[in-house]
Design a protein around this motif. Structure first.
Motif, mmCIF file in Angstrom:
data_model
loop_
_atom_site.group_PDB
_atom_site.id
_atom_site.type_symbol
_atom_site.label_atom_id
_atom_site.label_comp_id
_atom_site.label_asym_id
_atom_site.label_seq_id
_atom_site.Cartn_x
_atom_site.Cartn_y
_atom_site.Cartn_z
ATOM 1 N N GLU A 1 0.891 -1.171 0.154
ATOM 2 C CA GLU A 1 -0.146 -0.018 -0.055
ATOM 3 C C GLU A 1 0.839 1.328 0.094
ATOM 4 N N LEU A 2 0.484 2.296 -0.664
ATOM 5 C CA LEU A 2 0.954 3.543 -0.658
ATOM 6 C C LEU A 2 0.147 4.376 0.103
ATOM 7 N N TYR A 3 0.317 5.208 1.215
ATOM 8 C CA TYR A 3 -0.253 6.191 2.028
ATOM 9 C C TYR A 3 0.288 7.495 1.543
ATOM 10 N N GLY A 4 -0.657 8.236 1.126
ATOM 11 C CA GLY A 4 -0.472 9.547 0.463
ATOM 12 C C GLY A 4 -1.230 10.879 1.235
ATOM 13 N N THR A 5 -0.637 11.814 1.227
ATOM 14 C CA THR A 5 -1.092 13.123 1.559
ATOM 15 C C THR A 5 -1.029 14.043 0.456
ATOM 16 N N ASP A 6 -2.143 14.638 0.192
ATOM 17 C CA ASP A 6 -2.013 15.746 -0.717
ATOM 18 C C ASP A 6 -1.721 17.377 -0.125
ATOM 19 N N GLN A 7 -1.491 17.961 -1.075
ATOM 20 C CA GLN A 7 -1.255 19.476 -0.673
ATOM 21 C C GLN A 7 -2.321 20.116 0.138
ATOM 22 N N ASN A 8 -3.451 19.552 0.282
ATOM 23 C CA ASN A 8 -4.506 20.173 1.174
ATOM 24 C C ASN A 8 -4.748 19.263 2.354
ATOM 25 N N GLY A 9 -3.844 18.398 2.509
ATOM 26 C CA GLY A 9 -3.769 17.593 3.910
ATOM 27 C C GLY A 9 -4.800 16.476 3.950
ATOM 28 N N ARG A 10 -5.322 16.297 2.664
ATOM 29 C CA ARG A 10 -6.297 15.020 2.671
ATOM 30 C C ARG A 10 -5.244 13.478 2.416
ATOM 31 N N GLN A 11 -5.915 12.691 3.245
ATOM 32 C CA GLN A 11 -5.123 11.427 3.060
ATOM 33 C C GLN A 11 -5.777 10.371 2.161
ATOM 34 N N TYR A 12 -4.743 9.615 1.370
ATOM 35 C CA TYR A 12 -5.274 8.621 0.348
ATOM 36 C C TYR A 12 -4.644 7.176 0.769
ATOM 37 N N VAL A 13 -5.301 6.212 0.448
ATOM 38 C CA VAL A 13 -4.584 4.938 0.500
ATOM 39 C C VAL A 13 -4.640 4.410 -1.083
ATOM 40 N N PHE A 14 -3.579 4.069 -1.488
ATOM 41 C CA PHE A 14 -3.463 3.455 -2.646
ATOM 42 C C PHE A 14 -2.892 1.938 -2.645
ATOM 43 N N ARG A 15 -3.686 0.931 -3.154
ATOM 44 C CA ARG A 15 -3.177 -0.460 -3.217
ATOM 45 C C ARG A 15 -2.467 -0.658 -4.581
ATOM 46 N N LEU A 16 -1.403 -1.499 -4.324
ATOM 47 C CA LEU A 16 -0.402 -1.837 -5.337
ATOM 48 C C LEU A 16 -0.866 -3.135 -5.935
#
Length: 142
Positions: A127-142
């Motif tokens: 998994e990739l845990y990401g945070t965008d420029q506005n502080g929203r968090q995402y989880v991307f499955r590989l």
């Protein structure tokens, strides 16, 4: 001034009645049993006598070794790679590309409203845990 004094007086009587009525709900009386009373003797209050009677054995704590630094193994062995990612976030479906350098990466994602966001991701297993420029968090499955 007279109104506030009356208000405080009425409030005081009201609160006193509430406190006294809540204290004895079961009809039981709070009476001390003479056998339960404890009387202090001069010997019991002497600090030297108390210190001599109470000996506490304390074992030293074992010395803990510092934790070893964990190394993160990545599938790409530290090489740069570009990944296509997609998931569903707060604004619906998002997709984009990130360039990974070891276990961290940076890239750009897009949403259905044709908005672009800069994102920083960290790899945790598959998994990739990401945070965008506005502080929203995402989880991307590989």
């Amino acid at each position: 001034m007279i109104r506030t004094t009356r208000f405080i007086l009425i409030l005081t009587f009201f609160m006193s009645g509430v406190l006294f009525s809540c204290g004895n709900q079961g009809g039981e009386e709070n009476v001390l049993n003479p056998a339960d009373s404890i009387t202090a003797t001069p010997e019991a209050t002497n600090e030297d006598t108390i210190a001599a009677d109470t000996v506490v054995a304390v074992e030293p704590e074992p010395v803990k070794e510092p934790a070893k630094k964990q190394t993160v193994t990545t599938p790409n062995n530290g090489k740069r790679e570009t990944l296509y990612i997609s998931t569903y976030g707060a604004n619906g479906k998002v997709w984009g590309h990130v360039t990974m350098n070891g276990s961290t990466g940076r890239g750009t994602i897009h949403d259905e409203g044709e908005n672009s966001y800069s994102i920083t991701v960290t790899r945790h297993g598959n998994e990739l845990y990401g945070t965008d420029q506005n502080g929203r968090q995402y989880v991307f499955r590989l």
